[in-house]
Design a protein around this motif. Structure first.
Motif, PDB file in Angstrom:
ATOM      1  N   ASP A 198       1.749   9.725  -5.658  1.00 27.19           N
ATOM      2  CA  ASP A 198       2.072  11.004  -5.028  1.00 27.19           C
ATOM      3  C   ASP A 198       1.177  11.321  -3.834  1.00 27.19           C
ATOM      4  N   GLN A 199       0.700  10.280  -3.168  1.00 21.80           N
ATOM      5  CA  GLN A 199      -0.110  10.493  -1.972  1.00 21.80           C
ATOM      6  C   GLN A 199       0.782  10.430  -0.744  1.00 21.80           C
ATOM      7  N   SER A 200       0.318  11.051   0.315  1.00 21.85           N
ATOM      8  CA  SER A 200       1.133  11.131   1.520  1.00 21.85           C
ATOM      9  C   SER A 200       1.230   9.785   2.240  1.00 21.85           C
ATOM     10  N   VAL A 201       2.440   9.469   2.738  1.00 23.91           N
ATOM     11  CA  VAL A 201       2.600   8.284   3.583  1.00 23.91           C
ATOM     12  C   VAL A 201       3.150   8.682   4.948  1.00 23.91           C
ATOM     13  N   LYS A 202       3.045   9.979   5.219  1.00 23.27           N
ATOM     14  CA  LYS A 202       3.564  10.471   6.493  1.00 23.27           C
ATOM     15  C   LYS A 202       2.789   9.817   7.635  1.00 23.27           C
ATOM     16  N   TYR A 203       3.487   9.513   8.705  1.00 25.31           N
ATOM     17  CA  TYR A 203       2.945   8.859   9.901  1.00 25.31           C
ATOM     18  C   TYR A 203       2.704   7.357   9.711  1.00 25.31           C
ATOM     19  N   LEU A 204       3.009   6.833   8.500  1.00 28.43           N
ATOM     20  CA  LEU A 204       2.921   5.384   8.289  1.00 28.43           C
ATOM     21  C   LEU A 204       4.308   4.770   8.261  1.00 28.43           C
ATOM     22  N   GLU A 245       0.829  -1.210   0.000  1.00 24.51           N
ATOM     23  CA  GLU A 245       0.000   0.000   0.000  1.00 24.51           C
ATOM     24  C   GLU A 245       0.860   1.255   0.000  1.00 24.51           C
ATOM     25  N   ALA A 266       0.769   4.205  -2.784  1.00 20.05           N
ATOM     26  CA  ALA A 266       0.547   5.616  -2.458  1.00 20.05           C
ATOM     27  C   ALA A 266       1.677   6.482  -3.007  1.00 20.05           C
TER      28      ALA A 266
END
Lengths: 275, 265
Positions: free
Chosen positions: B215-221, B207, B211
């Motif tokens: 270009d979707q955020s993966v911050k905090y994952l 996933e 992402a």
């Protein structure tokens, strides 16, 4: 560079943040991606507004800690900030009032930022008034928008008797807008469909589907802490350290407000409600 | 006073393509669980990224996967990254990797037993029991034992009997069922520790890669340092995901000529 054809949006999340978790932070990221993906919006800021102690929720620890943890958690973010106004009020503040407060601040900042151009300002106000007058359709506005960011559980809480005032719900979705990030097990579309108020303003309700289930609830985190279990990687590292240093979240802290009525229930059940 | 707890090291093998917060959670959950049995003291954790020879689709070069894991684990004081497996010329069976690490750990133990005045040694007391190495994995890993050609029967037997498994449940996957459906696992069920993860967290590397492509955020994952590394090196694009497309997984080729009995005996 600002795209002149997009509306500027500020996302506001209200809640206990008891404590803040990676899931709360993810909500902001998901909402921003979703809104910008439509091509209609440009998300310029995120605000975390922890609720005041007067909310009287069971297990709610002091606002000073919750605000500080949120600050630590957002240190590494370029656009998400924490605001302590709500938490500093002596009484519990309805969400609609919090939104109004932040919207007014936002407008004031925008006004100051503009060159002294009273004509433009007047035009903005007129457009805004027209917008409020017309109830149904979402419309691109000149000024920045403030939207309430929440999980599906908050949306569904609109249905709990005496928790929200109907006119507040109407104002939040009608005048401002809602960005609702689905948590596993909820069906926001169904809920919107079943409520006439929400259905009327459905164009102002943006439902964001989490592509990855991320169920890190603060309740679970508090439970793990009570049992001496690790919560690393569920919260930002700096927050884990803060919790440890201050020995927050014990069996005792969870009993706080155990026999006290939640503020909104107290307020709306009273015969005289000032609103 | 010597503790009668067995010193335990947890080893996680996998692609780590990239490493995520969920991978690191596995270690935390497993440690808490094994401590709570009263029988173990977890003294170390090892992340062992698979070598490029594994041939899995979308696998980026081992040197990147190692660097990212190192960045992610900088803040951990008990889990480290090991490059041995990734440096082997061919894909290495999990059991071979385990034998290597177990041998290493035993040697360390024997050496420290001879120098029991050194308080910083993991295996402090000469009378503490021999350290054990167990394989740490998610429930999906356990289910992979059923896939024809992926595992040799003998290896699965050695894995559970000689070493042991610590398996963290994931989503709706029930590891209890996998144990029930395999006679080998069932026979050694006392050496298969099942850890329940109540927080449904389906963050998967797949996933994350998806992402990133969009270009979707993966911050905090995944940790910030890993996000930065990925952007700096422009990893995880549509091209990188097509790597090894159409190639069979190395274990299936390597073990193809071996007699394969169904595990459902």
């Amino acid at each position: 560079m600002e795209n002149p054809t997009t509306s500027k949006v500020v996302l506001l999340a209200c809640g206990s943040f008891n404590p803040i978790t990676n899931m709360h932070l993810r909500m902001f990221e998901l909402a921003r991606d979703h809104l910008e993906d439509t091509g209609q919006y440009s998300v310029i800021k995120g605000i975390i507004s922890p609720v005041g102690d007067a909310y009287k929720k069971k297990g709610l620890i002091e606002a000073s800690h919750r605000v500080e943890m949120a600050r630590l958690a957002t240190e590494s973010s370029e656009w998400i900030t924490v605001d302590s106004w709500e938490s500093q009020q002596s009484d519990w503040v309805e969400t609609s009032k919090v939104i109004r407060h932040h919207y007014e601040e936002l407008l004031a900042r925008e006004h100051n930022r503009d060159d002294v151009d009273t004509i433009k300002y007047t035009k903005k106000r007129r457009i805004e008034e027209n917008y409020i007058a017309s109830s149904v359709h979402h419309r691109k506005r000149d000024g920045p928008q403030l939207m309430l960011l929440c999980g599906a559980d908050v949306l569904e809480s609109f249905g709990i008797p005496n928790l929200w005032k109907q006119e507040d719900i109407a104002e939040i979705v009608g005048r401002y807008g809602l960005v609702c990030v689905t948590r596993s097990g909820g069906d926001p579309h169904k809920f919107i469909n079943q409520s006439d108020d929400l259905w009327k303003y459905r164009k102002n309700i943006h439902v964001v589907h989490e592509w990855v289930t991320n169920d890190i609830s603060a309740t679970h985190v508090r439970r793990a802490l009570r049992r001496g279990r690790s919560v690393r990687y569920l919260l930002p590292e700096s927050v884990v350290r803060y919790v440890q240093e201050h020995s927050l979240y014990s069996a005792e802290s969870e009993q706080k407000n155990a026999d006290v009525v939640l503020a909104p229930f107290q307020k709306y059940s009273d015969a005289s409600t000032s609103g | 006073m010597a503790s009668c707890r067995v010193p335990l090291v947890l080893l996680a093998c996998g692609s780590f393509n990239p490493i995520t917060n969920q991978h690191m959670r596995l270690f935390e959950l497993a440690r808490d669980h094994m401590h709570s049995t009263g029988r173990f003291e977890v003294v170390g954790g090892i992340v062992s990224p698979v070598s490029d020879g594994y041939g899995k689709q979308g696998l980026v070069p081992a040197k990147h996967r190692i660097s990212m894991a190192k960045l992610a684990l900088q803040s951990s004081n008990w889990v480290t990254v090991d490059e041995w497996e990734s440096q082997q010329p061919d894909w290495t069976e999990t059991v071979v990797t385990m034998r290597y690490h177990h041998g290493r750990i035993l040697k360390e133990y024997e050496q420290s037993a001879g120098r029991h005045s050194d308080a910083s040694e993991k295996f402090a007391s000469p009378s503490s029991p021999f350290p054990q190495l167990k394989l740490l994995c998610g429930a999906d890993f356990l289910s992979s034992f059923k896939i024809p050609g992926l595992w040799l029967d003998d290896h699965v037997e050695e894995l559970v009997q000689r070493f042991g498994l610590v398996c963290v449940s994931r989503g709706s996957l029930q590891p209890e069922r996998a144990v029930h459906e395999s006679d080998t696992l069932f026979r050694h069920r006392r050496n298969v520790f099942l850890v329940r993860e109540w927080v449904r967290n389906e963050t998967s590397a797949t996933e994350i890669r998806r992402a990133l492509r969009r270009d979707q955020s993966v911050k905090y994952l995944i940790p910030d340092s890993v996000i930065e590394y990925i952007h700096q090196h422009e990893l995880y694009t549509e091209d990188s995901e097509r790597r090894n497309e159409g190639t069979a997984l190395r274990p299936l080729i390597k073990q193809a000529h071996q007699p394969i009995k169904s595990l459902d005996d």
